[in-house]
Scaffold this motif. Structure first.
Motif, PDB file in Angstrom:
ATOM      1  N   SER A  30     -12.826 -89.157 -18.516  1.00 18.41           N
ATOM      2  CA  SER A  30     -13.169 -87.995 -18.271  1.00 18.41           C
ATOM      3  C   SER A  30     -13.600 -86.869 -17.321  1.00 18.41           C
ATOM      4  O   SER A  30     -13.914 -87.746 -16.094  1.00 18.41           O
ATOM      5  CB  SER A  30     -15.102 -87.695 -18.974  1.00 18.41           C
ATOM      6  OG  SER A  30     -15.045 -86.167 -18.933  1.00 18.41           O
ATOM      7  N   TYR A  31     -13.548 -86.371 -16.972  1.00 16.92           N
ATOM      8  CA  TYR A  31     -12.294 -85.696 -15.602  1.00 16.92           C
ATOM      9  C   TYR A  31     -12.959 -84.087 -15.479  1.00 16.92           C
ATOM     10  O   TYR A  31     -13.056 -83.657 -14.305  1.00 16.92           O
ATOM     11  CB  TYR A  31     -10.759 -85.279 -14.953  1.00 16.92           C
ATOM     12  CG  TYR A  31     -10.073 -86.291 -15.773  1.00 16.92           C
ATOM     13  CD1 TYR A  31     -10.167 -87.509 -14.741  1.00 16.92           C
ATOM     14  CD2 TYR A  31      -9.646 -86.209 -16.972  1.00 16.92           C
ATOM     15  CE1 TYR A  31      -9.124 -88.776 -14.823  1.00 16.92           C
ATOM     16  CE2 TYR A  31      -8.941 -87.994 -17.286  1.00 16.92           C
ATOM     17  CZ  TYR A  31      -8.725 -88.629 -15.959  1.00 16.92           C
ATOM     18  OH  TYR A  31      -8.217 -89.351 -16.257  1.00 16.92           O
ATOM     19  N   GLU A  32     -13.643 -83.889 -15.980  1.00 18.22           N
ATOM     20  CA  GLU A  32     -15.008 -82.740 -15.855  1.00 18.22           C
ATOM     21  C   GLU A  32     -15.727 -82.303 -15.087  1.00 18.22           C
ATOM     22  O   GLU A  32     -16.411 -81.663 -14.325  1.00 18.22           O
ATOM     23  CB  GLU A  32     -14.991 -82.115 -17.323  1.00 18.22           C
ATOM     24  CG  GLU A  32     -15.254 -80.367 -17.699  1.00 18.22           C
ATOM     25  CD  GLU A  32     -13.718 -79.722 -16.862  1.00 18.22           C
ATOM     26  OE1 GLU A  32     -14.620 -78.528 -16.693  1.00 18.22           O
ATOM     27  OE2 GLU A  32     -12.531 -80.282 -16.859  1.00 18.22           O
ATOM     28  N   GLY A  33     -16.415 -83.745 -15.165  1.00 17.46           N
ATOM     29  CA  GLY A  33     -17.738 -83.850 -13.458  1.00 17.46           C
ATOM     30  C   GLY A  33     -17.032 -82.893 -12.628  1.00 17.46           C
ATOM     31  O   GLY A  33     -16.101 -83.408 -12.060  1.00 17.46           O
ATOM     32  N   ALA A  51     -17.028 -78.556 -13.922  1.00 16.73           N
ATOM     33  CA  ALA A  51     -17.580 -77.895 -14.922  1.00 16.73           C
ATOM     34  C   ALA A  51     -19.241 -77.544 -14.272  1.00 16.73           C
ATOM     35  O   ALA A  51     -20.031 -77.924 -15.285  1.00 16.73           O
ATOM     36  CB  ALA A  51     -17.855 -78.293 -15.879  1.00 16.73           C
ATOM     37  N   THR A  52     -19.125 -76.998 -13.112  1.00  6.89           N
ATOM     38  CA  THR A  52     -20.697 -77.042 -12.089  1.00  6.89           C
ATOM     39  C   THR A  52     -20.826 -75.207 -12.106  1.00  6.89           C
ATOM     40  O   THR A  52     -20.014 -74.339 -11.685  1.00  6.89           O
ATOM     41  CB  THR A  52     -20.476 -77.313 -10.575  1.00  6.89           C
ATOM     42  OG1 THR A  52     -19.799 -79.425 -11.297  1.00  6.89           O
ATOM     43  CG2 THR A  52     -21.805 -78.214 -10.167  1.00  6.89           C
ATOM     44  N   ILE A  57      -7.805 -77.791 -22.902  1.00 10.69           N
ATOM     45  CA  ILE A  57      -9.666 -77.944 -22.385  1.00 10.69           C
ATOM     46  C   ILE A  57     -10.356 -76.674 -23.489  1.00 10.69           C
ATOM     47  O   ILE A  57     -11.544 -76.528 -23.086  1.00 10.69           O
ATOM     48  CB  ILE A  57      -9.330 -77.658 -21.276  1.00 10.69           C
ATOM     49  CG1 ILE A  57     -10.787 -77.962 -20.111  1.00 10.69           C
ATOM     50  CG2 ILE A  57      -9.171 -76.431 -21.087  1.00 10.69           C
ATOM     51  CD1 ILE A  57     -10.945 -79.203 -20.418  1.00 10.69           C
ATOM     52  N   ASP A 103     -11.182 -78.926 -25.962  1.00 11.07           N
ATOM     53  CA  ASP A 103     -11.916 -80.278 -26.176  1.00 11.07           C
ATOM     54  C   ASP A 103     -12.219 -80.235 -24.230  1.00 11.07           C
ATOM     55  O   ASP A 103     -12.154 -80.732 -23.646  1.00 11.07           O
ATOM     56  CB  ASP A 103     -10.814 -81.738 -26.605  1.00 11.07           C
ATOM     57  CG  ASP A 103     -10.783 -82.749 -25.770  1.00 11.07           C
ATOM     58  OD1 ASP A 103     -12.198 -83.024 -26.247  1.00 11.07           O
ATOM     59  OD2 ASP A 103     -10.229 -83.373 -25.389  1.00 11.07           O
ATOM     60  N   PHE A 104     -13.710 -79.951 -24.111  1.00  2.33           N
ATOM     61  CA  PHE A 104     -14.386 -79.199 -23.529  1.00  2.33           C
ATOM     62  C   PHE A 104     -14.258 -80.737 -22.802  1.00  2.33           C
ATOM     63  O   PHE A 104     -14.315 -80.860 -21.294  1.00  2.33           O
ATOM     64  CB  PHE A 104     -15.335 -78.232 -22.998  1.00  2.33           C
ATOM     65  CG  PHE A 104     -15.764 -77.423 -21.954  1.00  2.33           C
ATOM     66  CD1 PHE A 104     -15.019 -76.973 -20.657  1.00  2.33           C
ATOM     67  CD2 PHE A 104     -16.811 -78.345 -21.369  1.00  2.33           C
ATOM     68  CE1 PHE A 104     -15.621 -76.765 -19.777  1.00  2.33           C
ATOM     69  CE2 PHE A 104     -17.358 -78.035 -20.216  1.00  2.33           C
ATOM     70  CZ  PHE A 104     -16.672 -76.779 -19.214  1.00  2.33           C
ATOM     71  N   THR A 105     -14.879 -82.080 -23.592  1.00  2.00           N
ATOM     72  CA  THR A 105     -15.263 -83.325 -22.568  1.00  2.00           C
ATOM     73  C   THR A 105     -14.187 -84.007 -22.293  1.00  2.00           C
ATOM     74  O   THR A 105     -14.414 -85.434 -21.831  1.00  2.00           O
ATOM     75  CB  THR A 105     -16.487 -83.147 -23.665  1.00  2.00           C
ATOM     76  OG1 THR A 105     -15.720 -83.585 -25.180  1.00  2.00           O
ATOM     77  CG2 THR A 105     -17.460 -82.643 -23.537  1.00  2.00           C
ATOM     78  N   GLU A 106     -12.983 -82.974 -23.018  1.00  2.00           N
ATOM     79  CA  GLU A 106     -11.611 -84.383 -22.740  1.00  2.00           C
ATOM     80  C   GLU A 106     -11.790 -85.864 -23.499  1.00  2.00           C
ATOM     81  O   GLU A 106     -11.667 -86.777 -22.409  1.00  2.00           O
ATOM     82  CB  GLU A 106     -11.471 -84.730 -20.981  1.00  2.00           C
ATOM     83  CG  GLU A 106     -11.233 -82.939 -19.873  1.00  2.00           C
ATOM     84  CD  GLU A 106     -11.387 -83.653 -18.944  1.00  2.00           C
ATOM     85  OE1 GLU A 106     -11.487 -84.277 -17.972  1.00  2.00           O
ATOM     86  OE2 GLU A 106     -11.756 -82.397 -18.275  1.00  2.00           O
ATOM     87  N   THR A 107     -11.688 -85.844 -25.093  1.00  4.44           N
ATOM     88  CA  THR A 107     -12.023 -87.191 -25.529  1.00  4.44           C
ATOM     89  C   THR A 107     -10.421 -87.199 -26.340  1.00  4.44           C
ATOM     90  O   THR A 107     -10.275 -88.551 -26.687  1.00  4.44           O
ATOM     91  CB  THR A 107     -13.460 -86.793 -26.425  1.00  4.44           C
ATOM     92  OG1 THR A 107     -12.935 -86.282 -26.889  1.00  4.44           O
ATOM     93  CG2 THR A 107     -14.545 -86.620 -26.497  1.00  4.44           C
TER      94      THR A 107
END
Length: 150
Positions: free
Chosen positions: A3-6, A9-10, A111, A114-118
């Motif tokens: 997962s790359y969104e960390g 997405a802050t 995105i 599927d915001f959490t990129e699963t």
């Protein structure tokens, strides 16, 4: 699957009583990036970007001022965001995000759905992967990044 969104997405909180009088206690879900801080602070302060620092011409700023977002004049300041960090790469444009860890193939995510990129959709949309790869590589060459993605 990674997962790359960390980190991308802050939440970003702005407290500026004199500058945000009409937008006080509002939420803006627009896309912005840490690279937008310097152009924003330069605009607010009236500072100008130096042409030279200690005899060296700096790279141009990639970011954009967030003032249009703060004032409610725009819902977006970026069409596309690119990044590279320690060999990891990503591009985000409209509803697509494509990411790759060092030495790995691109992974493609829708995105908006599927915001959490699963769900890696790279095999289902190879033309989208190719198109975003070309765009990312042009950006990488412009910035002198020496390991274009295939």
């Amino acid at each position: 699957m990674e997962s790359y969104e960390g980190g991308t997405a802050t939440p970003f909180i702005v407290h500026w009583p004199n500058g945000l009088k009409d937008r006080e206690n509002s939420i803006n879900r627009s896309l912005a990036h840490i690279m937008d801080l310097m152009p924003t602070l330069m605009e607010v302060s009236g500072a100008e970007f130096p042409e030279e620092i200690n005899g060296v011409k700096p790279n141009p700023l990639e970011g954009k001022s967030m003032m249009p977002l703060f004032k409610g004049e725009s819902t977006s300041i970026h069409d596309t965001l690119y990044w590279e960090h320690q060999g990891g790469k990503a591009i985000r444009t409209n509803e697509w995000k494509m990411s790759a860890l060092p030495g790995k193939e691109w992974e493609l995510f829708w995105i908006n759905k599927d915001f959490t990129e699963t769900k890696n959709l790279a095999d289902q949309y190879p033309e989208q992967v190719e198109e975003l790869n070309i765009v990312w590589n042009k950006w990488a060459v412009k910035l002198g990044i020496n390991h274009p993605q295939k």
